[in-house]
Structures are given as structure tokens and as C-alpha cells.
Design a protein around this motif. Structure first.
Motif, mmCIF file in Angstrom:
data_model
loop_
_atom_site.group_PDB
_atom_site.id
_atom_site.type_symbol
_atom_site.label_atom_id
_atom_site.label_comp_id
_atom_site.label_asym_id
_atom_site.label_seq_id
_atom_site.Cartn_x
_atom_site.Cartn_y
_atom_site.Cartn_z
ATOM 1 N N LEU A 150 78.522 -35.589 127.820
ATOM 2 C CA LEU A 150 80.397 -34.548 128.246
ATOM 3 C C LEU A 150 80.383 -34.602 129.438
ATOM 4 C CD1 LEU A 150 82.910 -35.659 127.813
ATOM 5 C CD2 LEU A 150 83.791 -33.849 125.937
ATOM 6 N N PHE A 151 79.677 -33.061 129.800
ATOM 7 C CA PHE A 151 80.126 -32.518 130.467
ATOM 8 C C PHE A 151 79.422 -32.611 132.075
ATOM 9 C CE2 PHE A 151 80.960 -28.917 127.486
ATOM 10 C CZ PHE A 151 82.537 -28.805 127.584
ATOM 11 N N PHE A 152 78.307 -32.990 131.475
ATOM 12 C CA PHE A 152 77.291 -33.790 132.217
ATOM 13 C C PHE A 152 77.918 -35.237 133.052
ATOM 14 C CE2 PHE A 152 72.871 -35.321 133.524
ATOM 15 C CZ PHE A 152 72.920 -34.721 134.664
ATOM 16 N N ALA A 153 78.671 -35.265 131.879
ATOM 17 C CA ALA A 153 78.826 -37.115 132.997
ATOM 18 C C ALA A 153 80.255 -36.484 134.945
ATOM 19 C CB ALA A 153 79.895 -37.539 131.759
ATOM 20 N N ILE A 154 80.930 -35.759 134.165
ATOM 21 C CA ILE A 154 81.869 -35.358 135.599
ATOM 22 C C ILE A 154 81.001 -35.410 136.694
ATOM 23 C CG2 ILE A 154 84.202 -34.316 135.440
ATOM 24 C CD1 ILE A 154 83.706 -36.083 133.075
ATOM 25 N N PRO A 155 80.501 -34.445 136.741
ATOM 26 C CA PRO A 155 80.373 -34.709 138.443
ATOM 27 C C PRO A 155 79.536 -35.961 138.594
ATOM 28 C CG PRO A 155 78.373 -33.187 137.081
ATOM 29 C CD PRO A 155 79.826 -33.342 136.273
ATOM 30 N N PHE A 160 77.838 -42.125 140.802
ATOM 31 C CA PHE A 160 77.789 -43.509 140.231
ATOM 32 C C PHE A 160 78.736 -44.461 140.479
ATOM 33 C CE2 PHE A 160 74.763 -40.626 137.991
ATOM 34 C CZ PHE A 160 73.330 -41.747 138.439
ATOM 35 N N ILE A 161 80.028 -43.512 140.800
ATOM 36 C CA ILE A 161 81.141 -44.880 140.534
ATOM 37 C C ILE A 161 81.539 -45.121 141.637
ATOM 38 C CG2 ILE A 161 83.364 -45.636 138.942
ATOM 39 C CD1 ILE A 161 82.560 -43.864 136.345
ATOM 40 N N ILE A 162 82.328 -44.179 141.843
ATOM 41 C CA ILE A 162 82.457 -43.945 143.239
ATOM 42 C C ILE A 162 81.573 -44.415 144.999
ATOM 43 C CG2 ILE A 162 84.009 -42.645 144.304
ATOM 44 C CD1 ILE A 162 85.756 -43.527 142.289
ATOM 45 N N GLN A 433 71.318 -45.076 135.918
ATOM 46 C CA GLN A 433 71.179 -46.128 137.283
ATOM 47 C C GLN A 433 70.666 -47.327 136.461
ATOM 48 O OE1 GLN A 433 71.631 -44.769 140.472
ATOM 49 N NE2 GLN A 433 71.884 -47.002 141.103
ATOM 50 N N ALA A 434 70.033 -47.472 135.730
ATOM 51 C CA ALA A 434 69.491 -48.414 134.692
ATOM 52 C C ALA A 434 71.001 -49.235 133.859
ATOM 53 C CB ALA A 434 68.562 -48.252 133.814
ATOM 54 N N SER A 435 71.727 -48.361 133.554
ATOM 55 C CA SER A 435 72.827 -48.731 132.512
ATOM 56 C C SER A 435 73.721 -49.583 133.754
ATOM 57 C CB SER A 435 73.264 -47.813 131.903
ATOM 58 O OG SER A 435 73.687 -48.707 130.626
ATOM 59 N N VAL A 487 80.117 -42.059 131.762
ATOM 60 C CA VAL A 487 80.090 -42.197 132.763
ATOM 61 C C VAL A 487 80.773 -43.868 133.158
ATOM 62 C CG1 VAL A 487 78.634 -43.101 134.717
ATOM 63 C CG2 VAL A 487 78.667 -40.837 133.765
ATOM 64 N N GLY A 488 79.758 -44.710 131.370
ATOM 65 C CA GLY A 488 80.749 -46.197 131.180
ATOM 66 C C GLY A 488 82.743 -45.882 131.211
ATOM 67 N N ASP A 489 82.955 -45.279 130.019
ATOM 68 C CA ASP A 489 84.371 -44.867 130.416
ATOM 69 C C ASP A 489 85.314 -44.996 131.244
ATOM 70 O OD1 ASP A 489 84.453 -45.684 127.456
ATOM 71 O OD2 ASP A 489 83.542 -43.574 126.999
ATOM 72 N N LEU A 490 84.088 -43.675 131.860
ATOM 73 C CA LEU A 490 85.231 -42.952 133.668
ATOM 74 C C LEU A 490 84.985 -44.848 134.400
ATOM 75 C CD1 LEU A 490 83.852 -39.774 133.851
ATOM 76 C CD2 LEU A 490 85.416 -40.170 133.130
#
Length: 685
Positions: A150-155, A160-162, A433-435, A487-490
Motif C-alpha cells: 500500500l505505501f509503496f504504491a503511492i510514489p 505509471f499513471i501520470i 508495467q505488465a498489468s 495503483v490500479g485503484d489510483l
């Protein structure tokens, strides 16, 4: 909304967007609410219960994103219009809906370790004989697994998204679903219909599953046995009794078949048919193998033990080839991870330097935290971003906590734990990256890579080596699973213009529920069905596909375990075929044929699965959807996922109740009508 379908901060909040169903703009005062977080988390717990059941059966699990998006709307929207604000009422909009589905995804996503690596540790004798005695170790490890991803996903959101703007197909579908639900009266009406269909499907599956505990014919129909009896044909009776070719009324796998591509479903059935319908029976009849199922037979063993290695070969090398073929994706993942890591260290270093030197004074502008930097691609304002202190401090605490837990409860040296965590973060970039590009998270490959790395690390004895090998792989796969989900949720939130901070808080709530439900579920199933954690049992209600794969690979990497020569040769040939198949499909097979091309990974699962009724049920579910889609395509589009999700959840909760009956020593199979019998007339169901 911009040209890419993303709700920007300007269009969504400052101007507002009219909505005919509510008569005013979609202005949401609160995005994170306790009603959304708790309802979403409870829905995620339903998915977790179902995933534990399905994962032990076949090794597959399903995400809670769409399930949480649809049914949190169906539950909260009516309540919000009835109750006053102080009792949980008030406007329920798409951003709060996003927080609810984020909580659902988090609460339902921690089952992977408990249907693969953790049971494998028990089967190898690396833990105590009773999981209840290890509740502290299991709970603390699950707590760590829930939060470091969870914490790792934030940065990683920015990269990956922006920056990359990866697609993330399922999160994008969740965002589109939420927008549709909140857009008009039609969306709300469809949601109510979907919720009704889900509730009906859930109750049917639940009731039939519970009844089957006492009346087995509601679960398994022995068609081949009774045809063999009527025709006086022992071979057909043997296909049922010895090789388990029965028709299973398993609504969960009907539902799974409704959502699974046809090439995967039929490849799964093909693998089952080859191993346990054609080759296996021929090898037994010729005396090469000693029987259908079991792992304790001498010589070349049984069909189940012999085909295990070809199945693992297909699964592992198909996954490795899929990852390897996307070498550019991996390169981008590693390069992006390195850049973000270096950038984050520089930002933290500069801020620390200025704080220590006392240069942070009035009028001085310190370097802004990474998440607060203005970015024209990112319309979310700084006050809605997750502060560096939250995710950075949480990540540091969770890493230290993980190292302490692995050392204290699993006797893994500190340096190995630290290497495992670093490696898991690196491999999580591959998963993301794959997902993000393909919607496939190669957790099996990530776990096996970690096992290969750690299988030769120094250890005091074999048990210590195997424990380290399995737990480090658990750490890596859990980090990848949680990071991809979060990250998918974000990504869903970015498409809706939702606040990452609100989603993060909802995910924190969902993580608490995930820990609270994952460990008790595993302990309950292990107590009700000891074969899950004890490989001395020759029969088991679950196929344990992932468990056996992790257990067998660990043995292969750490011992000189005996494997029949023919099995090894077959596995090697199929491994080469798996790699060639991936290359051919990627570079030479036209895109229009991909949906019809065999899935060798699914064939490998068919080699390992010991329950032929499961792929049969999935084929039935897939076929029903195809026929239904021809007759009523609009109905399929509206109700397919709702019905499938209801069936899976109903069986999961029904299976949970069956486990409670087992623990309570409530006698089952009391009505044995239509059950097969042996030569002595002993009835068996």
C-alpha cells in the motif's frame, strides 16, 4: 472531462457537471467517508472468502474492483437518500463510490499467499502442525504484507499513471462503470437490477452449497457411473469412481466460466482430458503408473504425481516467456523505478539537509515534496495528494516491521529479509508495467524468480533454507499483488478526478479488514480440511493447484527429490513448446486469431488439477453466456458480471459455512441417494 475521458479538477469541481437524476451538480463535500470505507471493506471480505475457496480449489482468484464499485453503489445510494446526514445519509457521488471500491479491492486482495505459499510451508513441515498455534506469526506477516504494498504504491502513481498513462484495463472499466452508474436515472436503475440479479444468484448458490453438505447429489452428479451400471460397462464406472469424471453443480465455477475467455476455459479442459482422461488411464492400464491420484506411490507414481511436473513446466515457462517477450515493458519498469527511486532520495535528502542546517526560515521556499509538485498532466491539487510523510514514514515502518517479523517468527536473517524486500519492490515494477499494459499480473513468475534467487543462500539446515525460500517468495508476490491493486485503484481515481488521499485512507481501512479476515479464514479451512496443510492425506476436497506447485518447486530447488525420468523429459519438451508458443502468438499469429489460440498455461493447470468437474463446470458457464449473448446481448452486457459475481460469492460463503460444519463435527452426506458404490456394496459420496 478532457479528450481522454478523464474528469479534471476544473470540470468536475469548480464548474460542476449537471446530472439529470439528482437535479444539481456533482459536487461532493466528502470523498472519504466511513460508510463508503466500511461497506466497501465488507464487500471485499465477501470476495476474500470466495477467493480463499476458489484459490484452494483451482489456484485462481478474482479482483473485487468491479464487484465493489457496483454493489457499494447499490447499497449506499438508497441509504444516502433515506437517512439524514448525521446517520450516514447525504449525497453519494462517484468519488465516494471510488473510495468504496478502493476499500473493497484492498480487503479482498490478501488471499493469494494463503492459497499458495503459506499452505506449502505447512505441507513441508516448516511450521507447527496447527496453524492456530502460529496465529501471531501469520497475523503479523499479513499485516506487514497488507501495508508495504500500500505505501509503496503511492510514489508509483506519478510514474505509471501520470507519466506513462498506462491503460490498466480493469481499473479503467471500474471507472467507466462508476461514471455510468452516477450519470443518469438509467444508470441507477441498471445498478438496482444488477444488485437484484446478484442477490438472487448469491442466494441460489449459497442455499444449494449448504444443502449439498447433507445431500451430495446437490453438489456432484455421477452420470458416468450410472450409465456404466445401466450398460454393464465397468470402464465407464471406473472413469467416475477412480478418475473423478463427474458433473459438479459448483456455481462458483459456472460463474468463473461466465467471466473467463473461451480459449482459457477449453485449454483448461483439454489439459484435464489429456492427463486424466486419455494419457493417464492408458499409462495405468499398461502398468507404467500405479493409479490415478496420490503422491506416496512407489515407482513412477500416479498420474497425478507424474503429470505434476509437465504441468508446472507449462505454467512457469509460459509465464516467464510472457514476461520475457515484453522485454521493453520490463526495461521501462526497471528504468522508471530507478528514476523514481533516485528522484525520491534526492528530494528527501534536500529537505533533510535544509532542516538540519536551519535554512528553513520565513520566506524560504524548501524543495516541494514529490507528490506536491504541480504537473499539467495531473489535475489533482496538492491538498488532495498523499503527503510524503504518510507514505514515506509508513513505508519505512512497514519495511522494518517486515524484517523483524521474518527474523523473529520465521528465523530469516536480517540481510536476507532486506534483500527480499528490495527485490520485491524491483519485481513489483514488472507486475505494474505488465498489468498496466496487459491487465495480467505475473505473480507466479515473480514468486518463482525470488525462489530461484534465494534457493542457494546459506542456511543452517534444509528446513531453514526452504523456509527462507518460500517466505521471501511470499514477500515478493504479496508486494506485487498489493502494489498492482493499489495503483490500479489510483488509476480509477485519476479517471474520476478523485482524491488520492481519500482513496489512500479507504485503502488503509480495507487493509485492516483484509488482515482481520484472511488469517481466520485460512485457520478455519485448515482445521476443517487438514489435507490443505498435510500432504500425507491421499484424498482432499481441494485440488490445491497453486499450493502443490509452490511445494514442488521448493523441493526441486532445495533437494534432490526423485522425479520420474519420463515426467522430466515431458516437462522439458513442454517447456520449450510453451516458450515457442508465446513467441509464435506474439510475432506471427494475427491478432484476430488470439482469442481462439490455446492457452498453454491453462493446459498446465489442467495437468495439476485433480478435479475434472471444475473445467466441466466452467465450460458450462461459458457456454450459457455464449448462447444467452446470441439471444439477448443487452441482457448479457447488463447482468453477466453481476450474476457471475453473485454465484462466486454465494459458493464462497456457503463453503465457509461447510467448513464451520466440519469443525463442529456436524455429520454430512446423510442422504446418499445416487451416490456410487464399490464391489462390496459400500456407498461412497
Amino acid at each position: 472531462m478532457d479528450e481522454k475521458g478523464v474528469y479534471t479538477q476544473e470540470t468536475y469541481v469548480e464548474k460542476g457537471e449537471p446530472n439529470s437524476s439528482i437535479g444539481h451538480t456533482l459536487l461532493e463535500e466528502f470523498q472519504f467517508t466511513w460508510r463508503a470505507s466500511i461497506v466497501g471493506s465488507l464487500l471485499g471480505c465477501l470476495v476474500a472468502a470466495s477467493n480463499t475457496y476458489l484459490g484452494l480449489k483451482i489456484g485462481w482468484t478474482f479482483g473485487a474492483s468491479l464487484f465493489g464499485a457496483i454493489f457499494s453503489f447499490a447499497i449506499i445510494r438508497p441509504i444516502s437518500s433515506i437517512l439524514p446526514a448525521k446517520y450516514g445519509g447525504g449525497y453519494f457521488g462517484p468519488k465516494e463510490n471510488c473510495s468504496a471500491q478502493s476499500a473493497a479491492t484492498t480487503a479482498g486482495g490478501l488471499s493469494s499467499g494463503f492459497v499458495s505459499g503459506v499452505p506449502a510451508m505447512y505441507r513441508l513441515g516448516l511450521m507447527s502442525k496447527n496453524p492456530a498455534d502460529d496465529i501471531a506469526a501469520l497475523t503479523l506477516w499479513t499485516l506487514a504484507a497488507a501495508f508495504y504494498g500500500l505505501f509503496f504504491a503511492i510514489p508509483l502513481r506519478k510514474h505509471f499513471i501520470i507519466n506513462q498513462e498506462l491503460t490498466f484495463p480493469t481499473p479503467r472499466a471500474a471507472a467507466a462503470t462508476i461514471k455510468q452508474l452516477h450519470d443518469s436515472i438509467t444508470g441507477e436503475r441498471d445498478a438496482k437490477r444488477q444488485a437484484t440479479a446478484m442477490a438472487i444468484a448469491f442466494m441460489i448458490a449459497f442455499i444449494v452449497t449448504v444443502i449439498a453438505y447433507w445431500i451430495p447429489v446437490f453438489s456432484t452428479i455421477h452420470i458416468l457411473f450410472w450409465i456404466g451400471v445401466a450398460a454393464n460397462y465397468p470402464a465407464m464406472m471406473n472413469a467416475d469412481v477412480a478418475w473423478n469424471w463427474t458433473f459438479n453443480i459448483d456455481w462458483a465455477f459456472f460463474g468463473a466460466g461466465m467471466m473467463t475467455p473461451g480459449n482459457t476455459v477449453f485449454s483448461f479442459l483439454a489439459g484435464q482430458l489429456i492427463a486424466f482422461g486419455i494419457a493417464g488411464p492408458l499409462m495405468v492400464s499398461n502398468g507404467y503408473l500405479l493409479g490415478a491420484y496420490g503422491f506416496s506411490k512407489p515407482g513412477n507414481g500416479t498420474a497425478q504425481s507424474w503429470f505434476l511436473w509437465p504441468g508446472i513446466g507449462l505454467m512457469i515457462f509460459s509465464s516467464f516467456a510472457e514476461v520475457g517477450i515484453h522485454y521493453k515493458t520490463i526495461g521501462r519498469g526497471f528504468a522508471g523505478g530507478y528514476r523514481e527511486l533516485v528522484r525520491g532520495i534526492k528530494v528527501v535528502g534536500k529537505r533533510t539537509q535544509h532542516l538540519v542546517s536551519g535554512r528553513l526560515r520565513a520566506g524560504y521556499e524548501a524543495p516541494a515534496p514529490m507528490v506536491h509538485e504541480l504537473d499539467p498532466k495531473d489535475p489533482i491539487p496538492p491538498h488532495e495528494q498523499v503527503p510524503l510523510l504518510w507514505w514515506g514514514g509508513g513505508l519505512l515502518v512497514s519495511v522494518v516491521m517486515t524484517c523483524v517479523i521474518l527474523g523473529e517468527y520465521f528465523h530469516i536473517p536480517f540481510y536476507q529479509s532486506l534483500i527480499a524486500i528490495i527485490l520485491s519492490f524491483v519485481l513489483a515494477f514488472i507486475g505494474l508495467q505488465a498489468s498496466g499494459e496487459t491487465d495480467i499480473n505475473p505473480l507466479g513468475t515473480i514468486g518463482k524468480i525470488t525462489q530461484v534467487v534465494f534457493c542457494k543462500f546459506p542456511a543452517d539446515n534444509l528446513q531453514a533454507l526452504q523456509r527462507s525460500d518460500l517466505m521471501t517468495a511470499n514477500v515478493a508476490s504479496s508486494a506485487a499483488a498489493q502494489s498492482v491493486d493499489m495503483v490500479g485503484d489510483l488509476k480509477t481515481g485519476q479517471l474520476l478526478g478523485a482524491s488520492p488521499r481519500s482513496q489512500f485512507l479507504a485503502q488503509c481501512v480495507g487493509s485492516v479488514f483484509a488482515v482481520a479476515v484472511a488469517v481466520p479464514l485460512f485457520i478455519l479451512y485448515a482445521k476443517a480440511y487438514p489435507c490443505i496443510i498435510d500432504d500425507s492425506y491421499t484424498e482432499c476436497e481441494f485440488s490445491l493447484v497453486s499450493v502443490k506447485a509452490w511445494e514442488s518447486v521448493t523441493k526441486l530447488l532445495t533437494t534432490n527429490a526423485f522425479v520420474p525420468k519420463g515426467s522430466i523429459i515431458t516437462a522439458a519438451i513442454l517447456a520449450v513448446l510453451a516458450v515457442a508458443n508465446v513467441i509464435f502468438k506474439k510475432f506471427y499469429l494475427p491478432e484476430r486469431f488470439h482469442a481462439y489460440w490455446p492457452n498453454l498455461n491453462a493446459i498446465g493447470i489442467g495437468f495439476i488439477n485433480s478435479s475434472p468437474e471444475i473445467p466441466i463446470a466452467m465450460v458450462v458457464g461459458w457456454t450459457v453466456v455464449q448462447v444467452w449473448g446470441r439471444l439477448r446481448p443487452k441482457q448479457v452486457e447488463t447482468y453477466n458480471y453481476a450474476i457471475a459475481g453473485g454465484l462466486i460469492a454465494g459458493v464462497g460463503i456457503g463453503g465457509l459455512l461447510q467448513a464451520v460444519f466440519q469443525v463442529a463435527a456436524i455429520e454430512g452426506s446423510t442422504v446418499t441417494w445416487a451416490c456410487p458404490y464399490d464391489d462390496a456394496g459400500v456407498v461412497s459420496c
